[in-house]
Design a protein around this motif. Structure first.
Motif, PDB file in Angstrom:
ATOM      1  N   VAL A  39      80.067  19.239  61.542  1.00 33.25           N
ATOM      2  CA  VAL A  39      81.714  19.664  61.193  1.00 33.25           C
ATOM      3  C   VAL A  39      82.970  18.269  61.683  1.00 33.25           C
ATOM      4  O   VAL A  39      82.623  18.816  62.978  1.00 33.25           O
ATOM      5  CB  VAL A  39      82.085  21.094  61.931  1.00 33.25           C
ATOM      6  N   LEU A  40      83.460  18.117  61.054  1.00 39.85           N
ATOM      7  CA  LEU A  40      84.387  17.508  61.184  1.00 39.85           C
ATOM      8  C   LEU A  40      85.749  17.491  60.707  1.00 39.85           C
ATOM      9  O   LEU A  40      86.336  18.295  59.709  1.00 39.85           O
ATOM     10  CB  LEU A  40      84.382  16.045  59.926  1.00 39.85           C
ATOM     11  N   LEU A 146      85.708  15.868  65.682  1.00 36.00           N
ATOM     12  CA  LEU A 146      84.234  15.307  65.852  1.00 36.00           C
ATOM     13  C   LEU A 146      83.057  17.026  66.286  1.00 36.00           C
ATOM     14  O   LEU A 146      83.363  17.005  67.536  1.00 36.00           O
ATOM     15  CB  LEU A 146      83.535  14.510  66.432  1.00 36.00           C
ATOM     16  N   GLU A 147      82.617  17.885  65.619  1.00 33.20           N
ATOM     17  CA  GLU A 147      81.824  18.549  66.287  1.00 33.20           C
ATOM     18  C   GLU A 147      79.823  18.245  65.983  1.00 33.20           C
ATOM     19  O   GLU A 147      79.890  18.184  64.746  1.00 33.20           O
ATOM     20  CB  GLU A 147      82.334  20.436  65.688  1.00 33.20           C
ATOM     21  N   ILE A 148      79.272  18.944  66.440  1.00 29.03           N
ATOM     22  CA  ILE A 148      77.765  17.842  66.873  1.00 29.03           C
ATOM     23  C   ILE A 148      77.522  19.664  66.245  1.00 29.03           C
ATOM     24  O   ILE A 148      76.963  20.285  67.830  1.00 29.03           O
ATOM     25  CB  ILE A 148      77.454  17.187  67.713  1.00 29.03           C
ATOM     26  N   ALA A 149      76.370  19.881  65.907  1.00 26.84           N
ATOM     27  CA  ALA A 149      75.924  20.905  65.532  1.00 26.84           C
ATOM     28  C   ALA A 149      74.891  21.421  66.484  1.00 26.84           C
ATOM     29  O   ALA A 149      74.024  20.434  66.450  1.00 26.84           O
ATOM     30  CB  ALA A 149      76.127  21.989  64.361  1.00 26.84           C
ATOM     31  N   ALA A 150      74.288  22.793  67.126  1.00 23.79           N
ATOM     32  CA  ALA A 150      73.568  22.540  67.419  1.00 23.79           C
ATOM     33  C   ALA A 150      71.788  22.397  66.921  1.00 23.79           C
ATOM     34  O   ALA A 150      71.092  22.409  68.048  1.00 23.79           O
ATOM     35  CB  ALA A 150      73.304  24.582  68.299  1.00 23.79           C
ATOM     36  N   SER A 151      71.916  22.873  65.558  1.00 26.13           N
ATOM     37  CA  SER A 151      70.309  22.124  65.003  1.00 26.13           C
ATOM     38  C   SER A 151      70.187  20.700  64.944  1.00 26.13           C
ATOM     39  O   SER A 151      69.573  20.417  63.761  1.00 26.13           O
ATOM     40  CB  SER A 151      70.699  22.407  63.592  1.00 26.13           C
TER      41      SER A 151
END
Length: 450
Positions: A39-40, A146-151
């Motif tokens: 997710v940006l 900036l979000e780096i997803a768990a998957s």
């Protein structure tokens, strides 16, 4: 299907005493073509000084005790005039020849240097083909939140993320949920948050400015990095179940009490955590405390090691740093704690009464209590109004003494007289190495033999 979506980030939620002051932002939604769960969020969604959802402000100890070392005067702006030590260098890097190159926004490129792709596309490629590239390089631009997803990364994989050579990269916030990522060379202006699912994260050669790092993950390493210039939040906060955390060879300094919230500023705060090691760091000029242990939700602190650090309270006293403790380890829930071979100046040291704690071979500028338990430690000053001499001095290898250092204002606590740090030890073992990585003799107190 993995997607990169540009959206307005939601405000933090959860219990506690936090202020909800969020800027209105239009949600921008764009469907993209690749798989990944990154997710940006758009820029300026919320003020960078707002604390993350489960921020816990620790106890605010009295600051009436002051170090007898005279601190220099604050500058006219109220900010510290101390010079920060040199930035540590990272040990990890991405090989540019076979890296995947990314850019902000919705680019549909091929992840080559001349045709970068989205962050989500690059993570998806490495997740599905882990041997296809050495890592991910961020090209120039504004990545916002900036979000780096768990998957994004498999449990048995690892992705190395760095910055392309010469690229001017802007990240307002970084929120990591994915396990097994290594970040090197990035600068975050705001909060860097490692969620519980971000197990195995490594931060190496990272800079966080005007914000702080919040560690909730396990098996996490933070090394060779710089955290500085925050307001009303912590430089590094470790809590809410974090376990197996190593904080090594970092600079954490200059966190003031001038932000919009009422949260106090600590260089490092620990609560509700286990197996935490804080070693070889240079810590200074945080308004409330250099290192503090807090009660949190009462789950306790188990297996904390604090070794071979230079810790300073308010080197420059003024509006930016009001004179808190250099070291406050009174939290009664801490068990299995070892505090060894630290040099602690420019502020008071507050030691608790935990029965199994080890406080050994430290140098203390100002001891706040006369009945503190310690061994093989050098104490420079205490409050003579409380006692003529602390109980521990003159026994168990403890002694009084002055330790001149190279430049306290600049953060260099190297002893200029090697004889001043010598002790006649009674039992115990020194830390394996000093702040410079060299072995420490058994008859030396503090983090450096000089």
């Amino acid at each position: 299907m993995l997607s990169d979506t540009a959206v307005a980030a939601p405000p933090p939620t959860g219990p506690g005493r936090r202020r909800r002051r969020w800027m209105a932002a239009a949600a921008v939604i764009a469907a993209l073509l690749v798989a990944g769960g990154i997710v940006l969020a758009v820029r300026d969604v919320a003020p960078t000084s707002v604390n993350p959802p489960d921020f816990i402000a620790g106890p605010d100890p009295s600051t009436s005790s002051t170090s007898a070392t005279r601190a220099p005067t604050a500058s006219a702006s109220g900010t510290a005039s101390a010079t920060a030590p040199a930035t540590p260098s990272a040990s990890a890097s991405v090989a540019p020849g076979d890296a995947l190159y990314v850019a902000p926004g919705n680019r549909q490129g091929s992840c080559r240097e001349d045709d970068p792709c989205t962050v989500g596309r690059a993570f998806a490629d490495l997740r599905d083909h882990p041997d296809s590239a050495s890592g991910i390089l961020l090209t120039a631009g504004d990545y916002g939140v900036l979000e780096i997803a768990a998957s994004s990364v498999t449990e048995d994989g690892r992705v190395l993320i760095g910055v392309a050579d010469g690229a001017d990269v802007s990240i307002d916030r970084l929120n990591v949920l994915s396990p097994n990522t290594t970040w090197t060379g990035i600068t975050v202006t705001g909060v860097l948050y490692l969620r519980p699912s971000a197990v195995g994260t490594i931060l190496d050669g990272v800079t966080v400015e005007q914000g702080g790092l919040f560690v909730r993950s396990g098996d996490t390493v933070v090394r060779n990095s710089v955290f500085r210039d925050g307001s009303s939040l912590d430089g590094i906060q470790i809590g809410n179940g974090a376990s197996g955390v190593r904080i090594e060879n970092n600079v954490i300094r200059d966190y003031n009490q001038q932000g919009d919230t009422q949260y106090h500023s600590d260089c490092i705060q620990v609560f509700d955590a286990s197996d935490v090691t804080i070693v070889g760091n240079r810590i200074a000029n945080c308004s409330n405390a250099g290192i503090i242990l807090s009660h949190g939700s009462g789950k306790g602190i188990d297996g904390l090691v604090i070794e071979s650090n230079w810790v300073q309270g308010c080197v420059v006293r003024g509006d930016a740093c009001r004179g808190g403790s250099a070291l406050d380890i009174r939290e009664s829930s801490a068990v299995g704690m070892v505090v060894r071979n630290n040099t602690v100046l420019n502020g008071s040291v507050r030691i608790g009464t935990q029965p199994d704690a080890v406080f050994d071979r430290n140098i203390i500028d100002y001891l706040s209590s006369c009945d503190s338990a310690m061994t093989n430690t050098i104490v420079q000053r205490w409050n003579p109004g409380l006692c003529s001499q602390p109980d521990a001095l003159g026994s168990n290898g403890n002694r009084m003494g002055e330790v001149p250092v190279a430049d306290a204002v600049a953060g260099d606590l190297t002893p200029t007289d090697p004889a001043s740090v010598l002790i006649s030890p009674v039992g115990g073992e020194p830390a394996a190495a000093g702040i410079d990585g060299s072995p420490l003799p058994a008859d030396v107190a503090g983090a450096s033999a000089g």
